[in-house]
Design an enzyme around this catalytic site. Structure first.
Site, PDB file in Angstrom:
ATOM      1  N   ARG A   1       1.042  -1.116   0.097  1.00 36.16           N
ATOM      2  CA  ARG A   1      -0.060  -0.207  -0.028  1.00 36.16           C
ATOM      3  C   ARG A   1       0.968   1.050  -0.137  1.00 36.16           C
ATOM      4  O   ARG A   1       0.452   2.196  -0.555  1.00 36.16           O
ATOM      5  CB  ARG A   1      -1.032   0.006   1.383  1.00 36.16           C
TER       6      ARG A   1
ATOM      7  N   TYR B   1      -6.507   0.034  -6.897  1.00 35.30           N
ATOM      8  CA  TYR B   1      -5.700  -1.389  -6.765  1.00 35.30           C
ATOM      9  C   TYR B   1      -5.158  -1.298  -5.424  1.00 35.30           C
ATOM     10  O   TYR B   1      -4.876  -0.169  -4.907  1.00 35.30           O
ATOM     11  CB  TYR B   1      -5.107  -1.895  -7.908  1.00 35.30           C
ATOM     12  N   GLU B   2      -4.530  -2.505  -4.853  1.00 34.88           N
ATOM     13  CA  GLU B   2      -4.429  -2.799  -3.654  1.00 34.88           C
ATOM     14  C   GLU B   2      -5.187  -2.036  -2.624  1.00 34.88           C
ATOM     15  O   GLU B   2      -4.606  -1.653  -1.541  1.00 34.88           O
ATOM     16  CB  GLU B   2      -2.907  -2.010  -3.636  1.00 34.88           C
ATOM     17  N   GLY B   3      -6.611  -2.133  -2.895  1.00 32.76           N
ATOM     18  CA  GLY B   3      -7.414  -1.630  -1.696  1.00 32.76           C
ATOM     19  C   GLY B   3      -7.903  -0.285  -2.416  1.00 32.76           C
ATOM     20  O   GLY B   3      -7.111   0.613  -2.437  1.00 32.76           O
TER      21      GLY B   3
ATOM     22  N   GLN C   1      -8.929   1.743   2.372  1.00 27.57           N
ATOM     23  CA  GLN C   1      -7.884   2.275   3.029  1.00 27.57           C
ATOM     24  C   GLN C   1      -8.787   3.342   4.086  1.00 27.57           C
ATOM     25  O   GLN C   1      -8.272   3.256   5.374  1.00 27.57           O
ATOM     26  CB  GLN C   1      -7.255   3.390   2.118  1.00 27.57           C
TER      27      GLN C   1
END
Lengths: 597, 597
Positions: free
Chosen positions: A298, A439-441, A446
């Site tokens: 992240r 992406y990546e959350g 977050q």
């Protein structure tokens, strides 16, 4: 087309004077990370970024990665660039020396990685994902797996991927359906389809090491029944040579808004009898291992936001200095001037620049905290730094990426009509930036991590401590002289008050009305970013002013005070409205019935 | 892929209950514009938009307009769609009845045009530009030119273009270099190159009528030496039949971020001996004629913002209702739910929807004012309405388009990873929206028009009058019952106070420090949009509440109060920070030297 030039002076300042490279260099194992070494590495990296990666950014976007017959061909120049990248040792920079890495601290690898992302984000995803796979193996892999795979991944000879998402599962990993069947010989056969696999296939290296989340037979439902497997593209013999092709194929790639040179693969495992895989760590602990790596991943995507904002700023700035149009406002009959003389163009550039500086400042400070969290000899210091990094990583990720979209869009606007023409290059940065908040959350993920796991779970203790640090900075601002600092102090004080109010609300509301808390979570993340960024800008301005007061004539320092003042007047002023929306705005969010949409 | 469905209930409400269709129908020449006729027209238009235009939106984007041999081929289906569009009379809707038009008022053509823009913005640009050319000829053309060209442009048999921009001139029309040489027979030969010419060439009709800005020999320098010419693609014989091909060719089209189906042409006039042209109106008054049309063109582009925001909202809403992912927050072990149940998704949808409603409300109210400005029997009423429209058109244009970019980007975010995949369609709306804040005058140009010509020049009189109307609405809100209206009133009051403060600053500063005024002009435009939109939403909520209090059970009215409340808490709360940036933020904008960038 203008190539990326690394903002070395700014990077050095943030790394050394703001984030404290010197303190990091005192940590055990970081002794080599002196200012001299840092300068030398940044200098070399900047050359590679400008000369090798940047020239492939636009051509790679236009050509795109191409898929045919279950294999991906990269755009022209990428294979050679990757080979040089590996040969020059860039893949090994932050890796464990035990497997051939250079073991440099995060505070030093962060600006280097920023350069790759600025110069060619699509390219940079390949080493980034490989780094993630390396870390997963380091965290949980057996010695045998580590010895077999890590040296060639660290050296860049092979690349790695992370296979999490499945069709219709999205961010919901509980829904993973890929299965792994034990073969009785310590190996498994993996069956299933994964989507959105970055660099799932490509032709830059001889082998790709897939890390795949899958379920064992009789595994529990949900996230507690997911295990992690290594599934190589080509089997690896005991002597390290490559064996048979494994049953893991890229069956298509996505047609995306941006990062066209980065192949986003649909991966089919086991369509031809089963893909041979090896369990990483223990059964059913796959998600846990992923979470350990999540902070790093992240943070890395947050740095994409910083990097794309920087690149968009550079392109807009260069255009604004070159483009002659109109006369200077208030000067009748004057000559035609470069558009940088127009106040609104200047405002746009200052907005892009000051926010990029704030995002970078916060990110590098978090990078230094991650180093201290990992290596500080004192346990309490490690814990304190870990807590700070844990709190701020969703902010670095969510805020920097959301702002990078806005900043890249402003970059298009600076170009006027030319910004809409693809050949100009400004539009690519907007297209590329758009994925970073997803992406990546996503930003919501977050934000929910921020208010839940990072705040409510501990009653907001770390956030309170950070607000205390901000109060210390306000105290120093009160001692500083002149109108600039009076304004910066007043604006930051209002921002800190807004964040304090919103934080107290969040911690209180999370337990009593979690929907109301979630309704304000993304505005809260943005507020935290704005205020934390303003805090770091204020620290930077104080450091700069001390240099000026000490007789340092480097114009960099005077400019830093100006960008901080701009940030105070144009960005920190948003804090109060956000806090209002958070503490008083939940009712309207959920009031409509679904049938009213 | 989901097709566009016109929001008929919302359009009817805004048109009839908020903007006052009934009052417009009392204007001379508007007697036909009854609610029944409006409903019938909107209903027919919505079918055409959904069934003919919307299905070509994504395919047109993917295929794009194609150029070869100085001619443009449109994507599949566009030619047939255009022919049906013309046959059904849609090109003639707002045109002068003298030349075959239906002469409907702006308040009625506005929602119809919104539908074309929502359904297929790239397509809609062709009739929009033709409309601009028609109006230019109506304003200044000789009877002969009008008779020869207008009937076939009104009927849709021919299309029109506007040729203003030249290479390296951009928005700076003083730099026009295209020249027109009188031939002694009343005709001219035109030589020069124009860029960014929307629908400069295409294969949907038999002839295209170019309106071209050019300089006569010995014309004065600058904007006072520009004349306007008609340059047809094919010469038109006295009997209306087509003659020889004129020397006006599309020599290439641009490769753009969005609106791929709309050919953006580089036009070469006179490369083969001279393009035959006809002077429109008087010599050297070309720019004046353009300015007369500018209000209409800018309003139309503002409506593109409204329309794309609506389309992006519809797609995101549909996806959020369909997409099953995760469990409801706060419900442990509950079933998987549609993502519309997640508070942040709901917040995004409400943000998109409430802003779109506010933008539409302001735009339709301005449309009604344009009708009254043109047709009201009382001169003072005409002047008052003209002044209101003049003030608000840069706001409709600048604010609606800037917000449409943000709204379309939020639409991508609602889709998560799928939003980044082109096939989903969400990304196209963002790509298409990006141009709207640039062409027909960038947001900075709108903002400088707003603070200069529309405010400072008259000492802010009209803005003061509008702020007075807002105070009247605040008075009515104070009489309304319940918490919803108390909050709406408080938020709008704060917004009006912020706009009042910023307006006074702008009028005062424009004369004393024009650079400082320009430094805040875009934030000021945004502030004006937010507050004026909030004012119209508050009016809408009051009307809705009166219906509810009167026993009307239509859930539309209850929803309108909710979206207004959301807008108050999440959008109007931005007003105070913007006002601060405007009145106190100029110093940081211009403080850096150009060499410090």
């Amino acid at each position: 087309m203008a190539e990326y030039i690394a903002p070395l002076r700014e990077m050095q300042f943030v790394m050394q004077e703001l984030a404290g490279l010197e303190q990091v260099a005192q940590l055990p194992g970081c002794e080599e990370a002196t200012a001299d070494l840092a300068d030398a590495i940044l200098d070399e990296a900047s050359k590679f970024a400008s000369n090798v990666l940047s020239p492939l950014n636009w051509s790679g976007d236009q050509e795109g990665a191409k898929w045919a017959n279950n294999a991906v061909t990269m755009p022209a120049g990428f294979k050679s660039a990757y080979q040089q990248f590996a040969e020059n040792g860039w893949t090994a920079l932050a890796c464990d020396p035990e497997f051939g890495g250079q073991g440099l601290p995060k505070i030093l690898s962060t600006p280097v990685n920023e350069m790759w992302k600025s110069a060619n984000m699509a390219f940079s995803l390949c080493p980034m994902l490989t780094q993630g796979a390396i870390e997963a193996l380091l965290v949980a892999g057996s010695d045998e797996l580590k010895q077999r795979y890590l040296p060639k991944m660290v050296s860049g000879e092979w690349t790695g991927t992370m296979n999490l998402t499945e069709p219709n599962a999205g961010s919901d990993l509980a829904a993973v359906r890929t299965r792994a069947e034990p073969q009785g010989d310590g190996t498994y056969k993996v069956f299933g389809q994964k989507i959105f696999i970055t660099y799932g296939d490509h032709d830059m290296v001889s082998n790709t090491v897939h890390l795949v989340l899958a379920r064992l037979p009789d595994a529990p439902e949900g996230v507690k029944g997911i295990s992690l497997f290594v599934v190589p593209k080509f089997m690896v013999n005991a002597d390290g040579s490559l064996g048979a092709r494994n049953d893991a194929y890229c069956v298509s790639i996505e047609h995306k808004l941006g990062i066209h040179a980065s192949p986003t693969a649909v991966m089919a495992f086991g369509d031809n009898g089963g893909a041979i895989g090896y369990l990483v760590g223990q059964e059913n602990r796959g998600l846990e291992y992923m979470f350990i790596m999540m902070n790093a991943a992240r943070f890395a995507v947050g740095m994409e936001g910083v990097a794309l904002a920087e690149r968009a700023y550079q392109r807009a700035r260069d255009y604004a200095k070159e483009r002659i149009q109109g006369t200077e406002v208030g000067v009748r009959g004057g000559p035609k001037v470069a558009i940088i003389k127009h106040p609104d163009v200047r405002r746009m550039l200052m907005s892009m620049r000051s926010q990029t500086e704030a995002m970078r400042a916060l990110a590098y400070v978090v990078a230094a905290a991650m180093d201290a969290a990992k290596r500080h000899p004192d346990e309490a210091e490690r814990a304190k730094n870990q807590a700070f990094a844990d709190l701020m990583i969703p902010v670095v990720k969510g805020w920097s990426t959301e702002q990078s979209i806005e900043i890249a869009s402003t970059g298009v606007q600076v170009h006027g009509g030319m910004g809409f023409i693809e050949e100009t290059g400004a539009a690519q940065h907007l297209r590329d930036a758009r994925i970073t908040a997803i992406y990546e959350g996503t930003t919501a993920i977050q934000a929910n991590d921020l208010i839940g796991r990072k705040m409510a779970r501990e009653g907001g203790v770390t956030m309170k401590a950070v607000l205390g640090l901000m109060q210390q900075t306000l105290g120093k601002l009160a001692e500083a002289k002149g109108e600039q600092f009076a304004v910066i102090r007043a604006r930051l004080a209002a921002g800190v008050a807004a964040l304090t109010k919103a934080s107290e609300y969040m911690v209180a509301t999370y337990g009593s009305d979690i929907k109301a808390a979630h309704a304000g979570s993304v505005p809260f993340l943005k507020l935290t970013g704005i205020v934390a960024g303003g805090w770091q800008m204020a620290r930077a301005a104080l450091i700069a002013q001390a240099k000026i007061d000490g007789g340092d004539a480097d114009p960099f320092y005077a400019a830093k005070v100006v960008t901080t003042r701009f940030y105070a007047d144009h960005i920190l002023t948003q804090a109060d409205g956000l806090a209002e929306s958070i503490v008083a705005g939940a009712s309207g969010v959920m009031a409509l019935g679904e049938d009213q949409f």
